[in-house]
Design an enzyme around this catalytic site. Structure first.
Site, PDB file in Angstrom:
ATOM      1  N   LYS A  13       0.844  -1.208   0.000  1.00  0.00           N
ATOM      2  CA  LYS A  13       0.000   0.000   0.000  1.00  0.00           C
ATOM      3  C   LYS A  13       0.877   1.254   0.000  1.00  0.00           C
ATOM      4  O   LYS A  13       0.663   2.175  -0.785  1.00  0.00           O
ATOM      5  CB  LYS A  13      -0.924   0.017   1.234  1.00  0.00           C
ATOM      6  CG  LYS A  13      -1.867  -1.171   1.317  1.00  0.00           C
ATOM      7  CD  LYS A  13      -2.785  -1.107   2.535  1.00  0.00           C
ATOM      8  CE  LYS A  13      -2.065  -1.185   3.862  1.00  0.00           C
ATOM      9  NZ  LYS A  13      -1.396  -2.477   4.129  1.00  0.00           N
ATOM     10  N   ARG A  88     -10.300   0.051   8.148  1.00  0.00           N
ATOM     11  CA  ARG A  88      -9.694  -1.245   8.436  1.00  0.00           C
ATOM     12  C   ARG A  88     -10.694  -2.226   9.013  1.00  0.00           C
ATOM     13  O   ARG A  88     -10.328  -3.325   9.402  1.00  0.00           O
ATOM     14  CB  ARG A  88      -8.577  -1.022   9.438  1.00  0.00           C
ATOM     15  CG  ARG A  88      -7.263  -1.546   8.946  1.00  0.00           C
ATOM     16  CD  ARG A  88      -6.217  -1.151   9.961  1.00  0.00           C
ATOM     17  NE  ARG A  88      -5.025  -1.865   9.758  1.00  0.00           N
ATOM     18  CZ  ARG A  88      -3.979  -1.373   9.100  1.00  0.00           C
ATOM     19  NH1 ARG A  88      -4.021  -0.189   8.539  1.00  0.00           N
ATOM     20  NH2 ARG A  88      -2.891  -2.092   9.001  1.00  0.00           N
ATOM     21  N   ARG A 122      11.702  -5.678   5.460  1.00  0.00           N
ATOM     22  CA  ARG A 122      11.558  -4.253   5.118  1.00  0.00           C
ATOM     23  C   ARG A 122      12.474  -3.379   5.976  1.00  0.00           C
ATOM     24  O   ARG A 122      12.608  -3.590   7.180  1.00  0.00           O
ATOM     25  CB  ARG A 122      10.108  -3.821   5.323  1.00  0.00           C
ATOM     26  CG  ARG A 122       9.902  -2.321   5.111  1.00  0.00           C
ATOM     27  CD  ARG A 122       8.445  -1.934   5.100  1.00  0.00           C
ATOM     28  NE  ARG A 122       7.719  -2.446   6.239  1.00  0.00           N
ATOM     29  CZ  ARG A 122       6.401  -2.451   6.335  1.00  0.00           C
ATOM     30  NH1 ARG A 122       5.674  -1.962   5.356  1.00  0.00           N
ATOM     31  NH2 ARG A 122       5.807  -2.926   7.401  1.00  0.00           N
ATOM     32  N   ARG A 152      10.811  -1.099  11.394  1.00  0.00           N
ATOM     33  CA  ARG A 152       9.658  -0.703  12.207  1.00  0.00           C
ATOM     34  C   ARG A 152       9.519  -1.635  13.400  1.00  0.00           C
ATOM     35  O   ARG A 152       9.741  -2.839  13.285  1.00  0.00           O
ATOM     36  CB  ARG A 152       8.380  -0.769  11.351  1.00  0.00           C
ATOM     37  CG  ARG A 152       7.971   0.565  10.808  1.00  0.00           C
ATOM     38  CD  ARG A 152       6.869   0.495   9.786  1.00  0.00           C
ATOM     39  NE  ARG A 152       5.686  -0.272  10.154  1.00  0.00           N
ATOM     40  CZ  ARG A 152       4.634  -0.408   9.374  1.00  0.00           C
ATOM     41  NH1 ARG A 152       4.598   0.191   8.190  1.00  0.00           N
ATOM     42  NH2 ARG A 152       3.591  -1.125   9.749  1.00  0.00           N
ATOM     43  N   ARG A 163      -0.838  -9.243  13.133  1.00  0.00           N
ATOM     44  CA  ARG A 163      -1.347  -8.267  12.149  1.00  0.00           C
ATOM     45  C   ARG A 163      -2.068  -8.979  11.004  1.00  0.00           C
ATOM     46  O   ARG A 163      -3.111  -8.515  10.526  1.00  0.00           O
ATOM     47  CB  ARG A 163      -0.185  -7.423  11.592  1.00  0.00           C
ATOM     48  CG  ARG A 163       0.310  -6.384  12.575  1.00  0.00           C
ATOM     49  CD  ARG A 163       1.709  -5.891  12.231  1.00  0.00           C
ATOM     50  NE  ARG A 163       1.797  -5.205  10.953  1.00  0.00           N
ATOM     51  CZ  ARG A 163       2.965  -4.913  10.351  1.00  0.00           C
ATOM     52  NH1 ARG A 163       4.108  -5.249  10.925  1.00  0.00           N
ATOM     53  NH2 ARG A 163       2.977  -4.266   9.213  1.00  0.00           N
TER      54      ARG A 163
HETATM   55  P1  AP5 Z   1       4.832  -1.631   1.851  1.00  0.00           P
HETATM   56  O1  AP5 Z   1       4.499  -0.796   0.661  1.00  0.00           O
HETATM   57  O2  AP5 Z   1       5.565  -1.002   2.962  1.00  0.00           O
HETATM   58  O3  AP5 Z   1       3.517  -2.406   2.362  1.00  0.00           O
HETATM   59  P2  AP5 Z   1       2.253  -1.876   3.165  1.00  0.00           P
HETATM   60  O4  AP5 Z   1       1.050  -2.515   2.535  1.00  0.00           O
HETATM   61  O5  AP5 Z   1       2.264  -0.395   3.286  1.00  0.00           O
HETATM   62  O6  AP5 Z   1       2.531  -2.608   4.544  1.00  0.00           O
HETATM   63  P3  AP5 Z   1       2.402  -2.085   6.044  1.00  0.00           P
HETATM   64  O7  AP5 Z   1       3.191  -3.037   6.874  1.00  0.00           O
HETATM   65  O8  AP5 Z   1       2.727  -0.635   6.135  1.00  0.00           O
HETATM   66  O9  AP5 Z   1       0.875  -2.309   6.255  1.00  0.00           O
HETATM   67  P4  AP5 Z   1       0.102  -2.358   7.581  1.00  0.00           P
HETATM   68  O10 AP5 Z   1      -1.283  -2.285   7.091  1.00  0.00           O
HETATM   69  O11 AP5 Z   1       0.427  -3.539   8.429  1.00  0.00           O
HETATM   70  O12 AP5 Z   1       0.696  -1.124   8.416  1.00  0.00           O
HETATM   71  P5  AP5 Z   1       0.088   0.299   8.807  1.00  0.00           P
HETATM   72  O13 AP5 Z   1       1.224   1.229   8.929  1.00  0.00           O
HETATM   73  O14 AP5 Z   1      -1.055   0.659   7.934  1.00  0.00           O
HETATM   74  O15 AP5 Z   1       5.666  -2.906   1.308  1.00  0.00           O
HETATM   75  C1  AP5 Z   1       6.138  -3.903   2.198  1.00  0.00           C
HETATM   76  C2  AP5 Z   1       7.501  -4.453   1.729  1.00  0.00           C
HETATM   77  O16 AP5 Z   1       7.321  -5.125   0.480  1.00  0.00           O
HETATM   78  C3  AP5 Z   1       8.564  -3.362   1.457  1.00  0.00           C
HETATM   79  O17 AP5 Z   1       9.811  -3.884   1.810  1.00  0.00           O
HETATM   80  C4  AP5 Z   1       8.462  -3.118  -0.041  1.00  0.00           C
HETATM   81  O18 AP5 Z   1       9.696  -2.665  -0.566  1.00  0.00           O
HETATM   82  C5  AP5 Z   1       8.104  -4.514  -0.545  1.00  0.00           C
HETATM   83  N1  AP5 Z   1       7.259  -4.507  -1.744  1.00  0.00           N
HETATM   84  C6  AP5 Z   1       6.210  -3.680  -2.024  1.00  0.00           C
HETATM   85  N2  AP5 Z   1       5.648  -4.008  -3.211  1.00  0.00           N
HETATM   86  C7  AP5 Z   1       6.328  -5.107  -3.653  1.00  0.00           C
HETATM   87  C8  AP5 Z   1       6.223  -5.930  -4.833  1.00  0.00           C
HETATM   88  N3  AP5 Z   1       5.286  -5.682  -5.765  1.00  0.00           N
HETATM   89  N4  AP5 Z   1       7.095  -6.960  -4.968  1.00  0.00           N
HETATM   90  C9  AP5 Z   1       8.044  -7.214  -4.026  1.00  0.00           C
HETATM   91  N5  AP5 Z   1       8.204  -6.454  -2.907  1.00  0.00           N
HETATM   92  C10 AP5 Z   1       7.355  -5.415  -2.726  1.00  0.00           C
HETATM   93  O19 AP5 Z   1      -0.531   0.000  10.271  1.00  0.00           O
HETATM   94  C11 AP5 Z   1       0.283  -0.331  11.361  1.00  0.00           C
HETATM   95  C12 AP5 Z   1      -0.570  -0.503  12.597  1.00  0.00           C
HETATM   96  O20 AP5 Z   1      -1.242   0.744  12.920  1.00  0.00           O
HETATM   97  C13 AP5 Z   1      -1.712  -1.525  12.502  1.00  0.00           C
HETATM   98  O21 AP5 Z   1      -1.259  -2.848  12.763  1.00  0.00           O
HETATM   99  C14 AP5 Z   1      -2.687  -1.002  13.564  1.00  0.00           C
HETATM  100  O22 AP5 Z   1      -2.263  -1.392  14.861  1.00  0.00           O
HETATM  101  C15 AP5 Z   1      -2.548   0.503  13.449  1.00  0.00           C
HETATM  102  N6  AP5 Z   1      -3.550   1.088  12.531  1.00  0.00           N
HETATM  103  C16 AP5 Z   1      -3.302   1.695  11.317  1.00  0.00           C
HETATM  104  N7  AP5 Z   1      -4.446   2.073  10.735  1.00  0.00           N
HETATM  105  C17 AP5 Z   1      -5.444   1.717  11.573  1.00  0.00           C
HETATM  106  C18 AP5 Z   1      -6.861   1.810  11.504  1.00  0.00           C
HETATM  107  N8  AP5 Z   1      -7.488   2.333  10.437  1.00  0.00           N
HETATM  108  N9  AP5 Z   1      -7.583   1.340  12.559  1.00  0.00           N
HETATM  109  C19 AP5 Z   1      -6.977   0.809  13.631  1.00  0.00           C
HETATM  110  N10 AP5 Z   1      -5.646   0.647  13.752  1.00  0.00           N
HETATM  111  C20 AP5 Z   1      -4.880   1.100  12.723  1.00  0.00           C
HETATM  112 MG    MG Z   2       2.380   0.944   4.889  1.00  0.00          MG
END
Ligand code: AP5
Ligand code: MG
Length: 210
Positions: A13, A88, A122, A152, A163
């Protein structure tokens, strides 16, 4: 144009949001980034969020919905925005519809077997760039700004398991919510590179003609 970016942890994402921002000039709003900034700043929101994030659970809806509602009231969103990591669960999706108009939900659809390695490998930079160790060739600094990369706090196998579980039980049903509204576009990533995935994303957004 206002977009919801949906997808499992590690689906890409953030990676796609950064590419979309450059090409389509949409503001990137990531609830995860907002929480991490609050944790770093030691704010009351950060203190609440930390225990949930460390456990791989969702931060309570009332906290999260308030943050997004406030952010969408700021005056910099005339060209449109992308929500990354929100909504989410179905409750958050219903709340969002009370204070925003969403044009499309892009579901970044990646086979679950790739996710653990992607997340645990990552490395991120405070400037927002993200890398995978397999592509760094031993480098420990950001290619864009030169700062030291770091991992992270929630990118460890135990938290990632939680997660992923949270995603499959609570977040995956959000796709159905947008499907019923006729707003869901599924981006099937397979083993495509970020650039190849972005071609699909671009084609989908250009097809909307907004
Ligand atoms: P990356 O682009 O970083 O993936 P991402 O989908 O952004 O993954 P996140 O880990 O950030 O998602 P998340 O939903 O767990 O975390 P968030 O910060 O939202 O890519 C990942 C890796 O893959 C990288 O190394 C990249 O280089 C590689 N890559 C990308 N595309 C690729 C491809 N095509 N091929 C190969 N490699 C590739 O949330 C964190 C926490 O915050 C949650 O767990 C929760 O506790 C809280 N939170 C956030 N939002 C809410 C909400 N709305 N409600 C409640 N709690 C929330
Ligand atoms: Mg992200």
């Amino acid at each position: 144009m206002n977009i919801v970016l949906l997808g499992a942890p590690g689906a890409g994402k953030g990676t796609q949001a950064s590419l979309i921002q450059q090409k389509f000039n949409l503001v990137h709003i990531s609830t995860g980034d907002i929480f991490r900034a609050n944790i770093k700043g030691g704010t009351p929101i950060g203190k609440v969020a930390k225990s949930y994030i460390d456990a791989g659970k969702l931060v309570p809806d009332e906290v999260t919905c308030d943050i997004v509602r406030d952010r969408l009231q700021q005056g910099d969103l005339a060209s449109g925005y992308m929500l990354d990591g929100f909504p989410r669960n179905v409750f958050q999706a219903e709340e969002l519809d009370k204070f925003a108009h969403i044009d499309v939900c892009l579901n970044i659809d990646v086979d679950a077997s790739f996710l653990m390695d992607r997340i645990c490998g990552r490395r991120v930079c405070s400037c927002g760039e993200s890398y995978h160790v397999s592509t760094l060739g031993g480098r420990t600094t950001c290619a864009k700004c030169g700062k030291e990369l770091y991992q992270r706090a929630d990118d460890n196998p135990e938290t990632v398991k939680s997660r992923l579980d949270t995603y499959f039980t609570q977040t995956a049903p959000v796709a159905e919510y947008y499907k019923k509204q006729g707003k869901l576009i599924n981006i099937e990533c397979g083993t495509k590179s970020p650039a190849e995935v972005f071609e699909l994303v671009s084609a989908a957004l250009e097809g909307l003609g907004k």
